[in-house]
Design a protein around this motif. Structure first.
Motif, PDB file in Angstrom:
ATOM      1  N   THR A  68       0.811  -1.215   0.000  1.00  0.00           N
ATOM      2  CA  THR A  68       0.000   0.000   0.000  1.00  0.00           C
ATOM      3  C   THR A  68       0.841   1.260   0.000  1.00  0.00           C
ATOM      4  OG1 THR A  68      -1.662  -1.209   1.276  1.00  0.00           O
ATOM      5  CG2 THR A  68      -1.860   1.184   1.214  1.00  0.00           C
ATOM      6  N   GLY A  69       1.936   1.257   0.749  1.00  0.00           N
ATOM      7  CA  GLY A  69       2.788   2.450   0.817  1.00  0.00           C
ATOM      8  C   GLY A  69       3.376   2.812  -0.530  1.00  0.00           C
ATOM      9  N   TRP A  70       3.855   1.787  -1.275  1.00  0.00           N
ATOM     10  CA  TRP A  70       4.426   2.059  -2.604  1.00  0.00           C
ATOM     11  C   TRP A  70       3.353   2.521  -3.583  1.00  0.00           C
ATOM     12  CZ3 TRP A  70       9.302   2.842  -2.991  1.00  0.00           C
ATOM     13  CH2 TRP A  70      10.215   2.196  -2.161  1.00  0.00           C
ATOM     14  N   ALA A  71       2.164   1.997  -3.447  1.00  0.00           N
ATOM     15  CA  ALA A  71       1.073   2.428  -4.330  1.00  0.00           C
ATOM     16  C   ALA A  71       0.745   3.904  -4.103  1.00  0.00           C
ATOM     17  CB  ALA A  71      -0.162   1.564  -4.101  1.00  0.00           C
ATOM     18  N   THR A  72       0.680   4.293  -2.797  1.00  0.00           N
ATOM     19  CA  THR A  72       0.424   5.708  -2.495  1.00  0.00           C
ATOM     20  C   THR A  72       1.540   6.593  -3.028  1.00  0.00           C
ATOM     21  OG1 THR A  72      -0.739   5.019  -0.485  1.00  0.00           O
ATOM     22  CG2 THR A  72      -0.040   7.327  -0.636  1.00  0.00           C
ATOM     23  N   ALA A  73       2.783   6.140  -2.884  1.00  0.00           N
ATOM     24  CA  ALA A  73       3.917   6.919  -3.389  1.00  0.00           C
ATOM     25  C   ALA A  73       3.840   7.070  -4.901  1.00  0.00           C
ATOM     26  CB  ALA A  73       5.223   6.255  -2.981  1.00  0.00           C
ATOM     27  N   ARG A  74       3.409   6.009  -5.597  1.00  0.00           N
ATOM     28  CA  ARG A  74       3.294   6.099  -7.052  1.00  0.00           C
ATOM     29  C   ARG A  74       2.232   7.108  -7.475  1.00  0.00           C
ATOM     30  NH1 ARG A  74       4.441   0.510  -6.781  1.00  0.00           N
ATOM     31  NH2 ARG A  74       2.239   0.033  -6.512  1.00  0.00           N
ATOM     32  N   VAL A  75       1.113   7.120  -6.757  1.00  0.00           N
ATOM     33  CA  VAL A  75       0.040   8.066  -7.120  1.00  0.00           C
ATOM     34  C   VAL A  75       0.496   9.507  -6.894  1.00  0.00           C
ATOM     35  CG1 VAL A  75      -2.270   8.841  -6.514  1.00  0.00           C
ATOM     36  CG2 VAL A  75      -1.785   6.396  -6.693  1.00  0.00           C
ATOM     37  N   ILE A  76       1.103   9.761  -5.729  1.00  0.00           N
ATOM     38  CA  ILE A  76       1.556  11.125  -5.429  1.00  0.00           C
ATOM     39  C   ILE A  76       2.626  11.574  -6.422  1.00  0.00           C
ATOM     40  CG2 ILE A  76       2.725  12.542  -3.711  1.00  0.00           C
ATOM     41  CD1 ILE A  76       1.384  10.874  -1.545  1.00  0.00           C
ATOM     42  N   THR A  77       3.563  10.679  -6.690  1.00  0.00           N
ATOM     43  CA  THR A  77       4.647  11.041  -7.620  1.00  0.00           C
ATOM     44  C   THR A  77       4.105  11.269  -9.025  1.00  0.00           C
ATOM     45  OG1 THR A  77       6.156   9.671  -6.315  1.00  0.00           O
ATOM     46  CG2 THR A  77       6.885  10.339  -8.500  1.00  0.00           C
ATOM     47  N   THR A  78       3.128  10.485  -9.443  1.00  0.00           N
ATOM     48  CA  THR A  78       2.552  10.660 -10.779  1.00  0.00           C
ATOM     49  C   THR A  78       1.850  12.006 -10.903  1.00  0.00           C
ATOM     50  OG1 THR A  78       2.260   8.259 -10.983  1.00  0.00           O
ATOM     51  CG2 THR A  78       0.975   9.667 -12.464  1.00  0.00           C
ATOM     52  N   VAL A  79       1.054  12.335  -9.884  1.00  0.00           N
ATOM     53  CA  VAL A  79       0.358  13.635  -9.926  1.00  0.00           C
ATOM     54  C   VAL A  79       1.368  14.781  -9.945  1.00  0.00           C
ATOM     55  CG1 VAL A  79      -1.180  15.164  -8.634  1.00  0.00           C
ATOM     56  CG2 VAL A  79      -1.700  12.721  -8.814  1.00  0.00           C
ATOM     57  N   LEU A  80       2.397  14.672  -9.103  1.00  0.00           N
ATOM     58  CA  LEU A  80       3.424  15.721  -9.071  1.00  0.00           C
ATOM     59  C   LEU A  80       4.148  15.825 -10.404  1.00  0.00           C
ATOM     60  CD1 LEU A  80       5.032  17.809  -7.452  1.00  0.00           C
ATOM     61  CD2 LEU A  80       6.543  15.949  -6.704  1.00  0.00           C
ATOM     62  N   ALA A  81       4.446  14.678 -11.006  1.00  0.00           N
ATOM     63  CA  ALA A  81       5.143  14.690 -12.288  1.00  0.00           C
ATOM     64  C   ALA A  81       4.301  15.346 -13.373  1.00  0.00           C
ATOM     65  CB  ALA A  81       5.511  13.261 -12.689  1.00  0.00           C
ATOM     66  N   VAL A  82       3.008  15.052 -13.383  1.00  0.00           N
ATOM     67  CA  VAL A  82       2.128  15.661 -14.393  1.00  0.00           C
ATOM     68  C   VAL A  82       2.062  17.170 -14.213  1.00  0.00           C
ATOM     69  CG1 VAL A  82      -0.256  15.794 -15.196  1.00  0.00           C
ATOM     70  CG2 VAL A  82       0.779  13.567 -14.747  1.00  0.00           C
ATOM     71  N   VAL A  83       1.915  17.611 -12.946  1.00  0.00           N
ATOM     72  CA  VAL A  83       1.832  19.051 -12.693  1.00  0.00           C
ATOM     73  C   VAL A  83       3.123  19.756 -13.101  1.00  0.00           C
ATOM     74  CG1 VAL A  83       1.627  20.790 -10.869  1.00  0.00           C
ATOM     75  CG2 VAL A  83       0.125  18.793 -10.866  1.00  0.00           C
ATOM     76  N   VAL A  84       4.256  19.172 -12.722  1.00  0.00           N
ATOM     77  CA  VAL A  84       5.544  19.807 -13.049  1.00  0.00           C
ATOM     78  C   VAL A  84       5.779  19.826 -14.548  1.00  0.00           C
ATOM     79  CG1 VAL A  84       8.036  19.581 -12.787  1.00  0.00           C
ATOM     80  CG2 VAL A  84       6.559  19.272 -10.811  1.00  0.00           C
ATOM     81  N   LEU A  85       5.419  18.722 -15.226  1.00  0.00           N
ATOM     82  CA  LEU A  85       5.608  18.693 -16.681  1.00  0.00           C
ATOM     83  C   LEU A  85       4.709  19.700 -17.385  1.00  0.00           C
ATOM     84  CD1 LEU A  85       5.986  14.863 -17.411  1.00  0.00           C
ATOM     85  CD2 LEU A  85       7.747  16.635 -17.500  1.00  0.00           C
ATOM     86  N   LEU A  86       3.464  19.828 -16.909  1.00  0.00           N
ATOM     87  CA  LEU A  86       2.576  20.827 -17.514  1.00  0.00           C
ATOM     88  C   LEU A  86       3.107  22.247 -17.291  1.00  0.00           C
ATOM     89  CD1 LEU A  86      -0.967  19.408 -16.654  1.00  0.00           C
ATOM     90  CD2 LEU A  86       0.188  19.440 -18.885  1.00  0.00           C
ATOM     91  N   ALA A  87       3.607  22.509 -16.076  1.00  0.00           N
ATOM     92  CA  ALA A  87       4.166  23.831 -15.803  1.00  0.00           C
ATOM     93  C   ALA A  87       5.404  24.091 -16.643  1.00  0.00           C
ATOM     94  CB  ALA A  87       4.500  23.960 -14.312  1.00  0.00           C
ATOM     95  N   ALA A  88       6.257  23.066 -16.771  1.00  0.00           N
ATOM     96  CA  ALA A  88       7.463  23.229 -17.589  1.00  0.00           C
ATOM     97  C   ALA A  88       7.107  23.442 -19.055  1.00  0.00           C
ATOM     98  CB  ALA A  88       8.360  22.009 -17.431  1.00  0.00           C
ATOM     99  N   ALA A  89       6.085  22.734 -19.528  1.00  0.00           N
ATOM    100  CA  ALA A  89       5.656  22.922 -20.915  1.00  0.00           C
ATOM    101  C   ALA A  89       5.110  24.330 -21.131  1.00  0.00           C
ATOM    102  CB  ALA A  89       4.608  21.876 -21.281  1.00  0.00           C
ATOM    103  N   ALA A  90       4.367  24.839 -20.139  1.00  0.00           N
ATOM    104  CA  ALA A  90       3.841  26.204 -20.257  1.00  0.00           C
ATOM    105  C   ALA A  90       4.968  27.230 -20.295  1.00  0.00           C
ATOM    106  CB  ALA A  90       2.893  26.492 -19.099  1.00  0.00           C
ATOM    107  N   VAL A  91       5.960  27.045 -19.427  1.00  0.00           N
ATOM    108  CA  VAL A  91       7.100  27.970 -19.425  1.00  0.00           C
ATOM    109  C   VAL A  91       7.848  27.904 -20.749  1.00  0.00           C
ATOM    110  CG1 VAL A  91       9.326  28.460 -18.353  1.00  0.00           C
ATOM    111  CG2 VAL A  91       7.352  27.920 -16.920  1.00  0.00           C
TER     112      VAL A  91
END
Length: 644
Positions: A68-91
């Motif tokens: 369960t811990g690794w699954a939660t880490a994967r979800v959080i990291t995925t959301v963070l990665a999407v947000v950062v990539l979208l922000a980087a693409a906008a910049v």
């Protein structure tokens, strides 16, 4: 992007011990790589969350990261990665699409200046560097290379992969000779070499994009949501600029050093003389804009031969100043403006551009924005300016209604102004004499402070009583001398304080009130003119008219607004009224002084002694010097003047 006096020769690609071995080029390339490393670190930081997410998903597939811990880490990291990539693409998108700053210029095609293009190509061949892709003129005393390959530049853009544009200061073409212009342009043309180096070119594009992205939030027409996002992008771009700013500056210094070193082989002796002419041309151009062109622009006229006026101004300077002797003797040589097919048309276009840059005038001539020739300048500019200033002065006097003499004439006469400025002051300049009814004597201001200072000095400097009468007489004399020195110092300080207070008392309250009202009136007129200009610019943009918009801001980009105090403004208006009276009642005439602007000609000679007499009236309320000048010249101050 503006590249100054810079450049190097990359004709051999930096191989075989050629220019690639110059220390300036090596330093510039190392700094360019440092700039690109900043870009690489920013890209790495943007993809780091995505890389971590990929590792976590790979661990799940291989069975190493389960639970369960690794699954939660994967979800959080995925959301963070999407947000950062979208922000980087906008910049990245904003940086790529942002419009870099471009200098407004007058384009010179090869058909308009074939000899100039030929000179630049020959110079590039001698330096073993690529020739600039185009040549343009700017109303400034400088020359540089400018990259216009960005597609957002529109009509001013050059084809992708083409070299930078050579921008030349238009005053250089009229004041300099052909050999001097070649020597001045040599280190600038040498800067086309670095534009071909992949590392330096990439670093410049990155810095130029960041600089343009910082200005995006200030662009008009953005809705609140887009402006909010643009501010976030601007903060990121500003952060990256701070990280690579020092490296970019050192890179340009290295490029400039390499270009200067390379250009030493081209007309070394002429370059020394040409650099002297650059400073002289700058001084004459600045004087011509502020003293001659600005009054015309304010009157709705723009001189159509500004560059030719530089030659007249500098020739006049060489006539007046012995330090400039010998400069005018160069005029017998071939001027660089002969390299143009139609120098008059180019000068007119550059003059109109100067009016837009430094004053914000319209892009095209019209009834209220007409060109003026130098021969018509005294009549259409000087005379109209004097009468407009005189009308403004009398309009302010009409609204003040605080004249000390109620019988002062209300007609627009010089006598009215003299009477107003010499009205009795409310506060006497000298202290009143003491009377018998006074309990205390009347002391001049500062005298009490001086007496107290002397008393304190005596108290601190007085020696203690001696216990024995046999004390050394020489020691007593030394103390007395020290006392005298302290007394003299304090008396001098007190006298300075009294003199300073006396100077404050010698003021003209009538002039202060009139200057304040006049400053307010001028400020209102300037605000109205700026509002009309802004409305015209908005209407032109809506109709698709040609104009300039971009990170540099709206027109004018470099307004010439020298700060003036209320007293200076009042002195200018009183001088204008005196000149109007002289023109109307004597044989005086308006004239043009190439170094000082509008001038009054009395018997064909400039009245250079008028200014100090007007200042005596405005500053001290003393009309005697001005009245003496009026009497000598034959001006009748009681006669009404003709206003605009």
């Amino acid at each position: 992007m503006r590249y100054g006096v810079s450049g190097s020769g990359f004709g051999n690609g930096g191989k075989d011990g050629g220019l690639g071995d110059e220390w300036g080029v090596r330093a510039a390339r190392s700094r360019a790589l440092a700039v690109l490393r900043v870009r690489g670190r920013a890209l790495g930081a943007a993809i780091l969350p995505a890389a971590v997410a990929v590792v976590l998903y790979a661990g799940e597939v291989t069975g190493h990261f389960t639970g369960t811990g690794w699954a939660t880490a994967r979800v959080i990291t995925t959301v963070l990665a999407v947000v950062v990539l979208l922000a980087a693409a906008a910049v990245a998108l904003v940086v790529a699409r942002a419009r870099p700053a471009v200098t407004p210029t007058v384009e010179l095609s090869e058909t308009a200046a074939p000899d100039l293009h030929r000179l630049v190509r020959d110079l590039a061949d001698r330096l073993d560097v690529p020739a600039p892709s185009a040549i343009a003129l700017t109303p400034d005393c400088d020359s540089w290379l400018e990259d216009r390959s960005h597609r957002a530049h529109g009509r001013a853009a050059v084809p992708a992969g083409a070299g930078p544009v050579l921008v030349i200061g238009s005053p250089f073409l009229w004041w300099m000779r052909v050999g001097e212009l070649r020597a001045v342009l040599a280190p600038v043309v040498a800067g086309t070499g670095p534009a071909a180096d992949p590392d330096i070119a990439a670093a410049r594009r990155f810095v130029r994009g960041l600089d343009a992205a910082v200005a995006v939030p200030d662009e008009p027409g953005l809705d609140p949501l887009r402006r909010f996002g643009a501010r976030g992008v601007g903060r990121v771009a500003r952060l990256l600029l701070r990280a690579c700013g020092n490296h970019a500056a050192e890179m340009e210094r290295g490029v400039a050093a390499a270009g200067s070193e390379r250009a030493q082989a081209v007309d070394q002796g002429t370059r020394i003389v040409a650099q002297e002419q650059v400073g002289l041309a700058y001084a004459g151009w600045d004087r011509l804009l502020t003293r001659v062109a600005l009054p015309a622009w304010r009157m709705g006229r723009w001189p159509s031969r500004l560059d030719a006026g530089v030659v007249s101004a500098l020739t006049e300077l060489s006539r007046r100043d012995r330090l400039a002797e010998g400069f005018s003797s160069r005029l017998g040589e071939r001027p660089a403006c002969d390299l143009l097919e139609e120098p008059g048309a180019v000068d007119e276009a550059a003059s109109l551009l100067a009016a837009r840059l430094f004053h914000g005038g319209p892009a095209e001539a019209g009834p209220d924005w007409a060109p003026v020739d130098w021969s018509r300048y005294p009549e259409e500019v000087v005379d109209r300016k004097w009468r407009a200033d005189a009308a403004r002065l009398h309009d302010v006097l009409d609204r003040l209604s605080t004249a000390a003499d109620p019988e002062a004439p209300e007609a627009p006469t010089l006598t009215r102004v003299l009477t107003h400025l010499t009205a009795p002051q409310d506060r006497p300049s000298t202290p009143p004499a003491p009377t018998e009814d006074d309990d205390l004597p009347v002391v001049p201001p500062g005298a009490e402070a001086a007496a107290e200072a002397r008393a304190q000095a005596h108290a601190h400097a007085r020696p203690e009583p001696l216990a024995a009468e046999e004390e050394d007489r020489h020691e007593t004399e030394g103390r007395n001398e020290h006392e005298a020195e302290i007394d003299a110092e304090h008396e001098t300080d007190a006298e300075h304080e009294i003199d300073a207070e006396d100077e404050d008392d010698v003021r003209n309250p009538a002039a202060d009130a009139l200057a304040a009202a006049l400053s307010a009136q001028v400020a209102r007129e300037d605000a109205e003119r700026e509002a009309r200009a802004a409305a015209g610019a908005t209407a032109g943009a809506a109709s698709g008219a040609a104009g300039f918009t971009g990170p540099d801001g709206p027109w004018p980009l470099a307004p010439l607004l020298p700060p003036r105090t209320g007293r200076d403004l009042l002195a200018d208006h009183v001088t204008a009224l005196v000149c109007c009276a002289a023109v109307d009642t004597t044989g005086a005439a308006p004239g043009l002084d190439w170094l000082d602007g509008p001038a009054l000609l009395v018997d064909g000679e400039r009245a250079a002694d008028l200014g100090p007499r007007v200042l005596a009236l405005v500053e001290e309320g003393d009309p005697a010097p001005l009245r003496a000048w009026l009497s000598t010249t034959g001006v009748r101050p009681e006669k009404p003047v003709r206003l605009l």
